[in-house]
Design a protein around this motif. Structure first.
Motif, PDB file in Angstrom:
ATOM      1  N   VAL A 202      -6.149   9.327  -2.249  1.00 49.57           N
ATOM      2  CA  VAL A 202      -5.955   8.009  -1.619  1.00 49.57           C
ATOM      3  C   VAL A 202      -5.805   6.959  -2.716  1.00 49.57           C
ATOM      4  O   VAL A 202      -6.239   7.156  -3.852  1.00 49.57           O
ATOM      5  N   GLU A 203      -5.204   5.830  -2.371  1.00 51.34           N
ATOM      6  CA  GLU A 203      -5.023   4.759  -3.334  1.00 51.34           C
ATOM      7  C   GLU A 203      -6.367   4.120  -3.694  1.00 51.34           C
ATOM      8  O   GLU A 203      -7.267   4.035  -2.863  1.00 51.34           O
ATOM      9  N   SER A 204      -6.451   3.667  -4.917  1.00 53.66           N
ATOM     10  CA  SER A 204      -7.678   3.040  -5.412  1.00 53.66           C
ATOM     11  C   SER A 204      -7.467   1.543  -5.597  1.00 53.66           C
ATOM     12  O   SER A 204      -6.645   1.117  -6.408  1.00 53.66           O
ATOM     13  N   ASP A 205      -8.221   0.750  -4.839  1.00 55.44           N
ATOM     14  CA  ASP A 205      -8.144  -0.704  -4.973  1.00 55.44           C
ATOM     15  C   ASP A 205      -8.546  -1.128  -6.389  1.00 55.44           C
ATOM     16  O   ASP A 205      -7.917  -1.998  -6.989  1.00 55.44           O
ATOM     17  N   TRP A 208      -5.750  -0.472  -9.001  1.00 50.06           N
ATOM     18  CA  TRP A 208      -4.679  -1.464  -8.899  1.00 50.06           C
ATOM     19  C   TRP A 208      -5.097  -2.773  -9.558  1.00 50.06           C
ATOM     20  O   TRP A 208      -4.355  -3.360 -10.345  1.00 50.06           O
ATOM     21  N   THR A 306       2.851  -2.463  -7.345  1.00 47.89           N
ATOM     22  CA  THR A 306       1.544  -2.973  -6.942  1.00 47.89           C
ATOM     23  C   THR A 306       1.595  -3.690  -5.590  1.00 47.89           C
ATOM     24  O   THR A 306       2.545  -4.425  -5.313  1.00 47.89           O
ATOM     25  N   PRO A 307       0.565  -3.509  -4.767  1.00 45.25           N
ATOM     26  CA  PRO A 307       0.529  -4.204  -3.479  1.00 45.25           C
ATOM     27  C   PRO A 307       0.268  -5.699  -3.639  1.00 45.25           C
ATOM     28  O   PRO A 307       0.407  -6.459  -2.673  1.00 45.25           O
ATOM     29  N   SER A 338       3.451  -0.414  -2.605  1.00 44.81           N
ATOM     30  CA  SER A 338       2.254   0.137  -1.986  1.00 44.81           C
ATOM     31  C   SER A 338       1.944  -0.578  -0.671  1.00 44.81           C
ATOM     32  O   SER A 338       2.121  -1.791  -0.540  1.00 44.81           O
ATOM     33  N   LYS A 339       1.466   0.193   0.284  1.00 44.11           N
ATOM     34  CA  LYS A 339       1.068  -0.360   1.580  1.00 44.11           C
ATOM     35  C   LYS A 339      -0.429  -0.640   1.649  1.00 44.11           C
ATOM     36  O   LYS A 339      -0.973  -0.896   2.720  1.00 44.11           O
ATOM     37  N   HIS A 340      -1.054  -0.591   0.477  1.00 47.42           N
ATOM     38  CA  HIS A 340      -2.507  -0.744   0.420  1.00 47.42           C
ATOM     39  C   HIS A 340      -2.994  -2.050   1.053  1.00 47.42           C
ATOM     40  O   HIS A 340      -4.070  -2.086   1.669  1.00 47.42           O
TER      41      HIS A 340
END
Length: 361
Positions: A202-205, A208, A306-307, A338-340
Motif C-alpha cells: 500500500v502507499e505510504s503517506d 510521500w 506525488t498526490p 497517486s490517488k492517495h
C-alpha cells in the motif's frame, strides 16, 4: 615492436581472469574494496616492461566494459514491487542519462548519524589476524595517525616518525578491536554505495511527505526488473565478478550487528521506511558516486506522481516525464498521479434529490 609481437608478449603472461579465479588466496572471493585493492597491486606487477606491450596488456585487461552483474537477494522476493521515492531533478537525471546513481554510505549518514553504528564483533579473530586487518585498512586511519605531526629535530639527527605498525602492536586486545572497527566503518563510509527502496503493498503517506512531496515521484521496479535492466561498468578483469546485493534492512535499537551487516541495521524510528537496499561493496566505484546503466523500459514498471502536486502542476509534470520516456524509447511506461489524497465524495442521498426534481428514483 609490431602489434603481433605485442600480442605475443602479452600472451606470455598468465590470463588475469584465471589468476583471479584460481588465486592462492581463496578468501579473496567475493571481492571487496580492501582485498581487491591489495590483490590488484600484485596483478599490476605482471605487466610487461616494454611501454607498447604494457599499453596493449593494460587495454586487454583493464578496458571498461558494460556487464550484467550478479544480483544477490537477501530477504527479498524476485517479483515483489519495490518503490523509490525521489524529487524531479533526480528523476530527470535518471531519464536523460539512463542511469541510477548509488551514493556513498557517508552521504546517507547525513540523514541519520546512527547509520552503520551497529558494531561488528571481532571476537572470532586472534591478535595476529586483527593486526593484519588493521594494516590492510591503514589508509582509513586518521591523518594524524598515518602522518603524525613532525617536530623538527636538529639537522644532525635522522628523523623517524612513529610507525602505524608499532602503534597497533602496543594496543591492548580490546583497543585493537576498537581500532579495527573504526577503520572498517571508515572504509564502509567511503567505499560502500547503495540505493534505497521501499517495499510495501500500500502507499505510504510518510514516504510521500518525506521524500517526494510537492514536486516528486515514485518509480516502481522489482528484483527481476533490476536484474534484467541494469548494467555495471567494470574493467574486463573484473567482469566475471561484477556483483550487486539487494537486501532488506532490519530495524533494531542495538549497538551490535550480530550476523547482519552494519549497513543493514537502522533504528526502530525508521521502521516506516520498510527499506530495501541495492548496494555494492566492490572495486568498481569511480568518483564520488557509483552509476549503473539502466534500460528504462525494463527497469521501471511505473512512474507515480506525488498526490500533493497541485492540479495545475500535474499536466506539466506528466507531459515532461512522458516526453523524456519517449525520447529514451520507453514510452510504454505508465505515468499517473497517486490517488492517495483523492477521497470519494460524500453527497446528499440521491433519492431525495431525485424526488425534489420530480423524477422517479
Amino acid at each position: 615492436m609490431s602489434s603481433k609481437e605485442i600480442a605475443l608478449k602479452s600472451a606470455e603472461l598468465p590470463p588475469l581472469n584465471q589468476m583471479l579465479l584460481a588465486s592462492a588466496n581463496a578468501s579473496i572471493f567475493p571481492l571487496d574494496q580492501m582485498t581487491a585493492r591489495d590483490y590488484l597491486k600484485d596483478v599490476y606487477k605482471q605487466a610487461p616492461p616494454e611501454p607498447e606491450a604494457e599499453e596493449h596488456w593494460f587495454r586487454e585487461n583493464f578496458e571498461e566494459v558494460a556487464v550484467s552483474p550478479e544480483l544477490v537477494l537477501s530477504d527479498v522476493s524476485t517479483d515483489e514491487t519495490l518503490r523509490r521515492f525521489m524529487d524531479l531533478p533526480k528523476l530527470f537525471d535518471m531519464l536523460t542519462k539512463r542511469r541510477l546513481v548509488l551514493p556513498r554510505l557517508k552521504e546517507l549518514i547525513q540523514g541519520d548519524p546512527f547509520e552503520c553504528r551497529a558494531r561488528k564483533s571481532f571476537d572470532h579473530l586472534n591478535r595476529a589476524e586483527l593486526e593484519l586487518r588493521a594494516r590492510q585498512l591503514k589508509e582509513y586511519a586518521p591523518e594524524s595517525i598515518q602522518y603524525p605531526p613532525r617536530i623538527l629535530p636538529p639537522p644532525s639527527f635522522d628523523y623517524s616518525p612513529p610507525q602505524f605498525d608499532s602503534d597497533i602492536q602496543q594496543m591492548t586486545l580490546e583497543a585493537l578491536k576498537d581500532a579495527v572497527w573504526y577503520l572498517e566503518r571508515e572504509r564502509l563510509q567511503r567505499d560502500l554505495v547503495c540505493s534505497c527502496w521501499h517495499r510495501g503493498t500500500v502507499e505510504s503517506d510518510a514516504m510521500w511527505k518525506i521524500y517526494a512531496p510537492q514536486l516528486g515521484v515514485s518509480i516502481s521496479s522489482s528484483a527481476a526488473g533490476m536484474k534484467s535492466g541494469m548494467k555495471m561498468i567494470v574493467p574486463k578483469i573484473l567482469a566475471a565478478r561484477a556483483r550487486l546485493n539487494l537486501a532488506a534492512v532490519h530495524y533494531d535499537d542495538t549497538a551490535e550487528c550480530g550476523n547482519l551487516e552494519p549497513w543493514l541495521i537502522k533504528r526502530k524510528a525508521f521502521a516506516h521506511e520498510h527499506e530495501i537496499r541495492l548496494y555494492c561493496d566492490g572495486p568498481y566505484r569511480r568518483g564520488s558516486n557509483f552509476q549503473l546503466e539502466v534500460d528504462l523500459s525494463i527497469f521501471i514498471e511505473e512512474i507515480v506522481i506525488t498526490p500533493f502536486a497541485a492540479a495545475w502542476q500535474f499536466p506539466g509534470i506528466k507531459g515532461a516525464i512522458e516526453a523524456l520516456l519517449k525520447e529514451a524509447g520507453a514510452g510504454q511506461i505508465t505515468v499517473r498521479q497517486s490517488k492517495h489524497m483523492l477521497a470519494p465524495e460524500i453527497g446528499w442521498p440521491p433519492e431525495i434529490k431525485a424526488r425534489r426534481e420530480g423524477r422517479r428514483f
